[in-house]
Design a protein around this motif. Structure first.
Motif, short mmCIF file in Angstrom:
data_model
loop_
_atom_site.label_atom_id
_atom_site.label_comp_id
_atom_site.label_asym_id
_atom_site.label_seq_id
_atom_site.Cartn_x
_atom_site.Cartn_y
_atom_site.Cartn_z
N LEU A 253 0.82 -1.20 0.00
CA LEU A 253 0.00 0.00 0.00
C LEU A 253 0.86 1.26 0.00
O LEU A 253 0.58 2.22 -0.72
CB LEU A 253 -0.92 -0.02 1.22
N ALA B 71 1.05 4.17 -2.89
CA ALA B 71 0.90 5.59 -2.55
C ALA B 71 2.13 6.38 -3.01
O ALA B 71 1.99 7.50 -3.54
CB ALA B 71 0.71 5.74 -1.04
N TRP C 38 -11.14 0.66 4.37
CA TRP C 38 -10.36 -0.54 4.09
C TRP C 38 -8.89 -0.35 4.48
O TRP C 38 -8.28 -1.25 5.05
CB TRP C 38 -10.45 -0.91 2.61
N VAL C 39 -8.36 0.80 4.17
CA VAL C 39 -6.96 1.07 4.52
C VAL C 39 -6.80 1.13 6.04
O VAL C 39 -5.88 0.53 6.61
CB VAL C 39 -6.48 2.38 3.85
N TRP D 214 -14.05 10.35 4.57
CA TRP D 214 -14.49 8.97 4.42
C TRP D 214 -14.76 8.62 2.96
O TRP D 214 -15.86 8.32 2.57
CB TRP D 214 -15.70 8.68 5.30
N MET D 215 -13.71 8.67 2.18
CA MET D 215 -13.81 8.21 0.79
C MET D 215 -13.91 6.68 0.82
O MET D 215 -13.57 6.06 1.82
CB MET D 215 -12.61 8.68 -0.01
N PRO D 216 -14.33 6.06 -0.27
CA PRO D 216 -14.57 4.61 -0.25
C PRO D 216 -13.38 3.76 0.16
O PRO D 216 -13.55 2.71 0.76
CB PRO D 216 -14.98 4.30 -1.69
N PHE D 217 -12.15 4.19 -0.09
CA PHE D 217 -10.99 3.35 0.24
C PHE D 217 -10.52 3.52 1.67
O PHE D 217 -9.81 2.67 2.20
CB PHE D 217 -9.83 3.64 -0.73
N VAL D 218 -10.89 4.60 2.35
CA VAL D 218 -10.36 4.90 3.67
C VAL D 218 -10.69 3.82 4.71
O VAL D 218 -9.80 3.37 5.43
CB VAL D 218 -10.81 6.30 4.14
N LEU E 186 -5.71 9.99 7.49
CA LEU E 186 -6.71 9.70 6.46
C LEU E 186 -8.09 10.27 6.82
O LEU E 186 -8.77 10.82 5.96
CB LEU E 186 -6.81 8.20 6.22
#
Length: 147
Positions: free
Chosen positions: A36, A40, A110-111, A104-108, A98
Motif C-alpha cells: 500500500l 501511494a 479498508w486502509v 471517508w472516501m470509499p478506500f479509507v 486519512l
C-alpha cells in the motif's frame, strides 16, 4: 543444569516452525501495508512530476512508510519487539491523517482496517509469546540481574 543456572546467552527463540497463526497473519497484513505504501509513493511520484513540489513532503512520508513496512515484515518474522509498537503508532497516525485530510472516501475504511488489523494481531497473547519467548524476570535471573 537447573533452569536457574546462569547461561552465557538467553535461551533461544522459537523456530519459524513455531510461528503462531496470528504472527503469520500479521506478516501477510504487513506485506499488504508495505505494498500500500509503494502504491501511494508511486501515485505521489506522478503527482510531484505533474504539479511541482507540492506533494514532496507526502512523498517523503510514503517512502519512509515503504521502508517501515519492509522492516515491519522482517521484524515480525524475526521477533523484534519494537516492530509491534511501530505498527501501533503507524496505525494511529494513518487513521488520524486519512480521516482528517481525506475524509471517508470509499478506500479509507479498508486502509484503516488493514493498518489496525496489522497492529492488533501483534498484540494477541500468542504474538506476545512470540516476541517474548522467556518471561523478563527469568531472563534477569539467568543474567544475574536479580536484586
Amino acid at each position: 543444569m537447573s533452569e536457574f543456572e546462569v547461561h552465557d546467552r538467553p535461551p533461544s527463540r522459537q523456530t519459524n516452525d513455531d510461528l503462531p497463526a496470528a504472527m503469520l497473519l500479521a506478516i501477510v497484513c504487513g506485506v499488504g501495508v508495505a505494498l500500500l505504501w509503494v502504491v501511494a509513493a508511486l501515485m505521489l511520484i506522478a503527482l510531484v512530476q505533474g504539479f511541482g513540489n507540492s506533494a514532496s513532503p507526502w512523498l517523503l512520508g510514503c517512502l519512509f512508510g515503504v521502508a517501515g513496512g519492509i522492516a515491519g515484515v522482517v521484524g515480525c518474522a524475526r521477533g523484534w519487539v519494537w516492530v509491534r509498537w511501530a505498527a501501533l503508532l503507524q496505525a494511529l497516525v494513518v487513521t488520524v491523517v486519512l480521516c482528517t485530510f481525506v475524509g471517508w472516501m470509499p478506500f479509507v475504511p479498508w486502509v484503516v482496517a488493514l493498518f489496525i488489523t496489522y497492529a492488533g494481531l501483534q498484540f494477541l497473547p500468542s504474538s506476545h509469546r512470540w516476541y517474548h519467548p522467556v518471561p523478563l524476570w527469568k531472563q534477569q535471573e539467568a543474567a544475574g540481574l536479580d536484586s
